[in-house]
Scaffold this active site. Structure first.
Site, PDB file in Angstrom:
ATOM      1  N   GLU A 199     -13.662  -8.590 -10.978  1.00  0.00           N
ATOM      2  CA  GLU A 199     -13.073  -7.838  -9.855  1.00  0.00           C
ATOM      3  C   GLU A 199     -11.674  -7.296 -10.172  1.00  0.00           C
ATOM      4  O   GLU A 199     -11.236  -6.318  -9.586  1.00  0.00           O
ATOM      5  CB  GLU A 199     -13.044  -8.689  -8.580  1.00  0.00           C
ATOM      6  CG  GLU A 199     -12.103  -9.902  -8.569  1.00  0.00           C
ATOM      7  CD  GLU A 199     -12.734 -11.186  -9.092  1.00  0.00           C
ATOM      8  OE1 GLU A 199     -13.646 -11.112  -9.939  1.00  0.00           O
ATOM      9  OE2 GLU A 199     -12.278 -12.271  -8.659  1.00  0.00           O
ATOM     10  N   PRO A 211      12.531  -0.759  17.489  1.00  0.00           N
ATOM     11  CA  PRO A 211      12.472  -1.704  16.355  1.00  0.00           C
ATOM     12  C   PRO A 211      12.840  -1.041  15.029  1.00  0.00           C
ATOM     13  O   PRO A 211      13.525  -1.656  14.196  1.00  0.00           O
ATOM     14  CB  PRO A 211      11.010  -2.174  16.353  1.00  0.00           C
ATOM     15  CG  PRO A 211      10.528  -1.955  17.747  1.00  0.00           C
ATOM     16  CD  PRO A 211      11.258  -0.737  18.243  1.00  0.00           C
ATOM     17  N   ASP A 225      15.755 -11.306   6.148  1.00  0.00           N
ATOM     18  CA  ASP A 225      15.442 -12.636   5.607  1.00  0.00           C
ATOM     19  C   ASP A 225      16.563 -13.061   4.660  1.00  0.00           C
ATOM     20  O   ASP A 225      17.076 -12.232   3.895  1.00  0.00           O
ATOM     21  CB  ASP A 225      14.173 -12.606   4.732  1.00  0.00           C
ATOM     22  CG  ASP A 225      12.917 -12.293   5.513  1.00  0.00           C
ATOM     23  OD1 ASP A 225      12.973 -12.319   6.742  1.00  0.00           O
ATOM     24  OD2 ASP A 225      11.886 -12.017   4.868  1.00  0.00           O
ATOM     25  N   THR A 234      10.524   3.470  19.298  1.00  0.00           N
ATOM     26  CA  THR A 234      11.242   3.585  18.021  1.00  0.00           C
ATOM     27  C   THR A 234      12.373   2.562  17.856  1.00  0.00           C
ATOM     28  O   THR A 234      12.988   2.481  16.801  1.00  0.00           O
ATOM     29  CB  THR A 234      11.858   4.994  17.861  1.00  0.00           C
ATOM     30  OG1 THR A 234      12.841   5.172  18.885  1.00  0.00           O
ATOM     31  CG2 THR A 234      10.803   6.075  17.958  1.00  0.00           C
ATOM     32  N   CYS A 275     -16.714 -17.111 -11.816  1.00  0.00           N
ATOM     33  CA  CYS A 275     -15.868 -18.246 -12.128  1.00  0.00           C
ATOM     34  C   CYS A 275     -16.434 -19.537 -11.514  1.00  0.00           C
ATOM     35  O   CYS A 275     -17.387 -20.080 -12.034  1.00  0.00           O
ATOM     36  CB  CYS A 275     -14.424 -17.978 -11.733  1.00  0.00           C
ATOM     37  SG  CYS A 275     -13.274 -18.933 -12.728  1.00  0.00           S
ATOM     38  N   ILE A 319       0.859  -1.199   0.000  1.00  0.00           N
ATOM     39  CA  ILE A 319       0.000   0.000   0.000  1.00  0.00           C
ATOM     40  C   ILE A 319       0.889   1.242   0.000  1.00  0.00           C
ATOM     41  O   ILE A 319       0.578   2.246  -0.646  1.00  0.00           O
ATOM     42  CB  ILE A 319      -0.925   0.018   1.251  1.00  0.00           C
ATOM     43  CG1 ILE A 319      -1.734  -1.271   1.351  1.00  0.00           C
ATOM     44  CG2 ILE A 319      -1.793   1.260   1.260  1.00  0.00           C
ATOM     45  CD1 ILE A 319      -3.047  -1.281   0.636  1.00  0.00           C
ATOM     46  N   HIS A 364     -13.414 -13.000 -14.219  1.00  0.00           N
ATOM     47  CA  HIS A 364     -13.288 -12.358 -12.903  1.00  0.00           C
ATOM     48  C   HIS A 364     -13.351 -10.838 -13.082  1.00  0.00           C
ATOM     49  O   HIS A 364     -12.306 -10.213 -13.280  1.00  0.00           O
ATOM     50  CB  HIS A 364     -11.935 -12.701 -12.280  1.00  0.00           C
ATOM     51  CG  HIS A 364     -11.798 -14.108 -11.815  1.00  0.00           C
ATOM     52  ND1 HIS A 364     -12.162 -14.515 -10.553  1.00  0.00           N
ATOM     53  CD2 HIS A 364     -11.328 -15.215 -12.435  1.00  0.00           C
ATOM     54  CE1 HIS A 364     -11.915 -15.804 -10.416  1.00  0.00           C
ATOM     55  NE2 HIS A 364     -11.413 -16.256 -11.546  1.00  0.00           N
TER      56      HIS A 364
END
Ligand code: GLN
Length: 535
Positions: free
Chosen positions: A508, A189, A147, A187, A380, A18, A506
Site C-alpha cells: 500500500e 476564528p 500550542d 470568520t 504483513c 492535504i 506492505h
C-alpha cells in the site's frame, strides 16, 4: 532557496497535510520542482512506537523511516519518494542538540531554545533544500498555532523569512470557517488565529479557510481585510469527496499564479491535464465492490489510510468504486458462526497489525475466505496469520501459531527475526523500508508483477515465516512465490483458489493515484470478478 510554510489554526485535523500536498502537486504541474518536509512537534523521535489511535497509521518511507501519515499524502500527490530526513520532530532536534552539548560542541555556552534549538531546526530545512535542489521546499508545521510544542518551529520559520528574505518565503495558514445556526459563514476564528500567528511575528500571505461549503464573497473580503492579506490570497478550502480534486480547485482559484508571482518562480507550463485525467478516473465509476477489512483499529479509519487509498487507486483503474467495510474480528471469536456474514462481500483483506487481540477472529476470517473461494489479500500480519491458518487447518499442525501471539506454541510457524533476538529497544528496530523481493517465474505473483524478477517493496515487521516449516507447508500445497535474497518468505499464494495471496511487505505504501500497486490492483480485479463475473 525558497520555502513555503503551511501552518494551521483553530483546531487540529483541519487538513494541513492535504493542503501542503495539493500546493505541491499544483506547483509540480506548473513545471516547478518541489519537495516537502513534515514537522511533528511531539517529543517522540519518530512515529514508530505510537499506536494508530494517536495520529493514524504509521507511514513507512523507502529508506525505512516510520513517520506521520502526512508524508504519505505528499508521496501520493507528488508522485515522488520522500525520505525520512524530511520528517522533523522535537525528539530528534533535542537528541541532536543534547548530543552536541555532551560532546562539548557548545563549550562555554548556555544552550538555549533560541538560538541552539532553532538553529538545528533551520539547519535541517536548509539541508533538505540543498540536497534535493528543489525549486521550493514546502514545510508543514504540525499542530495548531498557539500550542506550546510548535513554538520553536514557528520561531525558526519566522527567522527563515529574515535569513532568506520575503521574496523567498511564503506562509500559508489553514483555518476553519464554521457555519452558524443562521447559516452564516463565520470568520472570527480565522481572525483570531491569524492574530495569534502575528503575535509570533508571522504575517501569512495566503489563508485557506476550511469550510463545509464554498466560501462566500463577503466572508472572503472579511478574511482578507481583517487578516491583512490580498483577496487573491484567500483560497476557498471547501469540503470535497475526492481529495485528489483539490489541486484542480487551487488551480482554478489562481493559487498557483499567486505563489509563482510572489516567490518569483518561473512557470514552465500551466498544465493540469495529466492530473485531471487521473481525477476523472475516480469520478467515472460504473461498478461497485465491497471489501471487508478485518483489523484491530477499526474505530479509527486513518489507521489504514494508505491501504484505503491504495484500494481506491486500484478501483479507479477498473472504473470501480471500492467500499471498505471495517470488521472487528473480536465478535467472531465470541460467535464463530458470524463469520458467515462475510459471504456477501467481494473480497477480504487482513492488514498489518500487532499483538494477540483479535487474532483468533482474523484466523477464522482467513479460513472462511480460503474455504469459500472469496478473494483474500493478507498484508504483513495478515500474511503471517494466513500461514498460521494454513499450518493449522491444512498441514495438520493443530497448535501452530506465531510466537508473537503465543510464545510457547509447539509449532512457531511465524517466529521472531533471528537478527532481533535479544534486541530490547523498540524504536526503529523492526525490519524496515524497501527490500528486494525475488519473484518465482510461473507463479500468479510473477504475472501480477508483469514478469519482473525483482521488485522493491516496503517492510515493517519483527516476525517472519519460520524457514523450518517451509518444506511441510510446501508439501501441503502452499505456494511460496516471492522471497528476499536470503530466502526469507515474502509472498504466498494458492493455486486452487480464485485469489488467495499474502505478502510480508506492505504494497500500500507504493500505490499512487493513476499508478495502483500491482498486487492490490489484482485483488480488486478478483473482487470485481466475484461480483460481476470475469471481465
Ligand atoms: N506484528 C507483526 C510483526 O511484527 C506484523 C507487523 C505488521 O503487520 N506491520 O512482524
Amino acid at each position: 532557496m525558497k520555502f513555503i510554510f503551511v501552518t494551521g489554526g483553530v483546531m487540529s485535523g483541519i487538513g494541513k497535510g492535504i493542503t501542503a500536498a495539493s500546493v505541491g502537486r499544483l506547483l509540480k504541474s506548473y513545471g516547478i520542482s518541489v519537495t516537502s518536509i513534515k514537522i511533528d512537534p511531539y517529543v517522540n523521535v519518530d512515529a514508530g512506537t505510537m499506536s494508530p489511535y494517536q495520529h493514524g497509521e504509521v507511514w513507512v518511507t523507502e529508506d525505512g523511516g516510520e513517520i506521520d501519515l502526512d508524508l504519505g499524502h505528499y508521496e501520493r500527490f507528488l508522485d515522488q519518494s520522500i525520505p525520512k530526513d524530511h520528517n522533523i520532530t522535537t525528539g530528534q532536534i533535542y537528541q541532536t542538540v543534547i548530543g552536541k552539548e555532551r560532546r562539548g560542541e557548545y563549550l562555554g555556552q548556555t544552550v538555549q531554545i533560541i538560538p541552539h534549538i532553532t538553529n538545528e531546526i533551520k539547519r535541517r530545512f536548509k539541508a533538505v533544500a540543498e540536497h534535493t535542489k528543489a525549486d521550493v521546499v514546502i514545510i508543514e508545521i504540525g499542530g495548531t498555532v498557539g500550542d506550546i510544542e510548535s513554538e520553536p518551529f514557528l520561531e525558526a520559520a519566522r527567522q527563515v523569512r529574515g535569513d532568506e528574505g520575503v521574496s523567498n518565503t511564503l506562509f500559508i495558514h489553514v483555518t476553519l470557517v464554521p457555519i452558524s445556526k443562521t447559516k452564516e459563514q463565520k470568520t472570527k476564528p480565522s481572525q483570531h488565529s491569524v492574530a495569534k500567528l502575528r503575535e509570533l511575528g508571522i504575517q501569512p500571505d495566503v489563508i485557506v479557510p476550511r469550510c463545509s461549503e464554498v466560501l462566500m464573497p463577503d466572508a472572503r473580503s472579511k478574511i482578507a481585510l481583517f487578516c491583512n492579506v490580498p483577496e487573491e490570497g484567500v483560497i476557498s478550502g471547501y469540503d470535497v469527496d475526492l481529495i485528489y480534486r483539490i489541486p484542480l480547485i487551487y488551480h482554478e482559484e489562481g493559487l498557483g499564479d499567486f505563489i509563482a508571482k510572489r516567490l518569483g518562480l518561473k512557470v514552465k507550463k500551466r498544465e493540469m491535464g495529466e492530473w485531471k485525467k487521473i481525477v476523472e478516473q475516480f469520478e467515472k465509476t460504473d461498478k461497485e465492490v465491497t471489501v471487508a477489512m478485518a483489523g484491530k483499529y477499526v474505530e479509527m479509519e486513518d489507521s489504514y489510510l494508505s491501504l484505503n487509498e491504495a484500494l481506491r487507486h486500484a478501483g479507479a483503474h477498473f472504473g470501480a468504486r471500492v467500499n471498505i467495510k471495517f470488521v472487528g474480528t473480536e465478535a467472531f471469536e465470541e460467535n464463530p458462526e458470524e463469520v458467515g456474514s462475510l459471504d456477501e462481500v467481494d473480497g477480504i483483506l487482513v492488514p498489518g497489525g500487532f499483538g494477540e487481540r483479535g487474532s483468533r477472529g482474523k484466523i477464522l476470517t482467513i479460513q472462511y475466505a480460503r474455504e469459500n473461494d472469496i478473494p483474500y489479500l493478507g498484508l504483513c500480519f495478515g500474511f503471517q496469520l494466513a500461514v498460521v491458518e494454513y499450518a493449522r487447518n491444512v498441514a495438520g499442525l493443530e497448535k501452530a501459531n506465531s510466537s508473537e501471539i503465543d510464545a510457547n506454541t509447539p509449532h512457531p510457524v511465524v517466529d521472531l527475526l533471528p537478527t532481533l533476538r535479544g534486541v530490547k529497544d523498540m524504536g526503529g528496530t523492526m525490519r524496515l523500508g524497501a527490500q528486494p523481493i525475488k519473484i518465482k517465474a510461473g507463479t500468479k505473483a510473477f504475472d501480477i508483477y508483469n514478469h519482473q524478477e525483482v521488485i522493491l517493496e516496503r517492510h515493517r515487521h519483527r516476525y517472519e515465516v519460520n524457514p523450518r516449516y517451509i518444506p511441510t507447508l510446501k508439501d501441503n500445497g502452499l505456494v511460496f512465490s516471492g522471497a528476499a535474497p536470503d530466502g526469507r518468505v515474502e509472498i504466498i499464494e494458492l493455486d486452487e483458489h480464485p485469489f488467495f495471496m499474502a505478502t510480508q511487505f506492505h504494497p500500500e505504501f507504493k500505490s499512487r493515484p493513476g499508478k495502483p500497486s500491482p498486487i492490490i490492483r489484482a485483488f480488486v480485479e478478483a473482487a470485481i470478478s466475484r461480483r460481476y463475473g470475469a471481465q
